[in-house]
Structure formats: C-alpha cells, structure tokens
Design an enzyme around this catalytic site. Sequence first.
Site, PDB file in Angstrom:
ATOM      1  N   PRO A   1      72.012  34.303  55.143  1.00 17.81           N
ATOM      2  CG  PRO A   1      72.594  36.038  56.592  1.00 17.81           C
ATOM      3  CD  PRO A   1      72.654  34.557  56.439  1.00 17.81           C
ATOM      4  CG  ASN A   2      71.482  39.374  52.309  1.00 16.56           C
ATOM      5  OD1 ASN A   2      70.347  39.803  52.150  1.00 16.56           O
ATOM      6  ND2 ASN A   2      72.267  39.774  53.295  1.00 16.56           N
TER       7      ASN A   2
ATOM      8  NE  ARG B   1      74.299  40.598  49.012  1.00 13.51           N
ATOM      9  CZ  ARG B   1      75.150  39.933  49.790  1.00 13.51           C
ATOM     10  NH1 ARG B   1      75.272  38.642  49.690  1.00 13.51           N
ATOM     11  NH2 ARG B   1      75.886  40.590  50.653  1.00 13.51           N
TER      12      ARG B   1
ATOM     13  CE1 TYR C   1      79.333  37.386  48.256  1.00  7.09           C
ATOM     14  CE2 TYR C   1      78.101  39.309  47.551  1.00  7.09           C
ATOM     15  CZ  TYR C   1      78.852  38.653  48.502  1.00  7.09           C
ATOM     16  OH  TYR C   1      79.126  39.270  49.704  1.00  7.09           O
TER      17      TYR C   1
ATOM     18  CG  ASN D   1      78.023  30.803  51.848  1.00  8.51           C
ATOM     19  OD1 ASN D   1      78.264  31.639  52.713  1.00  8.51           O
ATOM     20  ND2 ASN D   1      78.198  31.055  50.564  1.00  8.51           N
TER      21      ASN D   1
ATOM     22  CB  ALA E   1      76.079  38.521  57.075  1.00 10.90           C
TER      23      ALA E   1
ATOM     24  CD  GLU F   1      83.664  29.256  57.494  1.00 13.08           C
ATOM     25  OE1 GLU F   1      83.655  30.491  57.337  1.00 13.08           O
ATOM     26  OE2 GLU F   1      84.299  28.696  58.411  1.00 13.08           O
TER      27      GLU F   1
ATOM     28  CG  HIS G   1      82.963  31.990  52.864  1.00 15.33           C
ATOM     29  ND1 HIS G   1      81.885  32.585  53.480  1.00 15.33           N
ATOM     30  CD2 HIS G   1      83.666  31.367  53.837  1.00 15.33           C
ATOM     31  CE1 HIS G   1      81.928  32.326  54.770  1.00 15.33           C
ATOM     32  NE2 HIS G   1      82.993  31.582  55.014  1.00 15.33           N
TER      33      HIS G   1
ATOM     34  NE  ARG H   1      83.836  40.757  49.420  1.00 14.70           N
ATOM     35  CZ  ARG H   1      82.568  40.514  49.664  1.00 14.70           C
ATOM     36  NH1 ARG H   1      82.171  39.313  49.997  1.00 14.70           N
ATOM     37  NH2 ARG H   1      81.672  41.487  49.585  1.00 14.70           N
TER      38      ARG H   1
END
Length: 146
Positions: free
Chosen positions: A10-11, A18, A23, A73, A76, A100, A102, A109
Amino acid sequence: MTTILVLNGPNLGRLGTREPEVYGSETLADIGAGLAASVPDGVEVDLRQTDDEAELIGWIHEAVDRRVPVVLNPAAFTHYSYALRDAAAQLKQVGVPLVEVHLSNPHAREAFRHTSVISGVATGVIAGFGAESYRLAVDWVLRSLG
C-alpha cells in the site's frame, strides 16, 4: 526466461510525491525502469503494486505455484499482516527466494515500524538504501539462482 516478481504494498504507488524526504523522489515506474535496465537479457522484472492485501497475497500464491523468486516491499503490511506472512512462508517451504525490501530504514523511524512479521520468513532483508534497495535485492536473487 527468468522472472523475478517485484511486489509492492500500500501507498507505494504514490512514490515520488508521498513524503519524498523519507521515500525519495523516484516513482515506482522509475524504479521499475531502472531494474529492467539493470538485469541481463533473458530476465524479466515483473513489477506490481497494490493497496489490496488480498491481491498481494494472491500474487505471492502465484509465485509459490510458479516457483518465481520475489522481491517484496510489504509497506504498512510489514508490521501487522499475518495473512501476508503466512503466504510468504509458503515461498520458504518450496525453496523460493524472498527478499524483503524497504526504501527507508524502519529501525530508524517510529517504534511501530521496528517489527516486521515478514522478516522471519524472508530469505533476507534490505532496507534504508532508497530505490537502491530494490536493485540490491534483484542482484542478490540473480546471484542466488546461479
């Protein structure tokens, strides 16, 4: 033809606009084009993005059935999707690599981002290198396939 699925949660379709300070300014299409240009002939990078958990799980099932390596990725979904984790575990069960990735470093964070339910079933994790995280993951997958 060797295929690598590069799946995005998502996103991530909003990359470039964004939170570029977190990012980066590259879009997902930019990342995909860079990956396609970086792989040798005979390798296809199949980049997909969805905001739908069920669709992402379906793509993982497809990878299991086709024995296709995955760069994921989960966005969320990283922190709470046990359904995605259970689907990803099937890749491990059939010996298919799952990396995985990111863009940012989740450990630098907010505290809720420090836990990944996916990492425990992933072959490896690459995080914090922006769009380069994807290239590093694809490079590793290609080396692991020989």
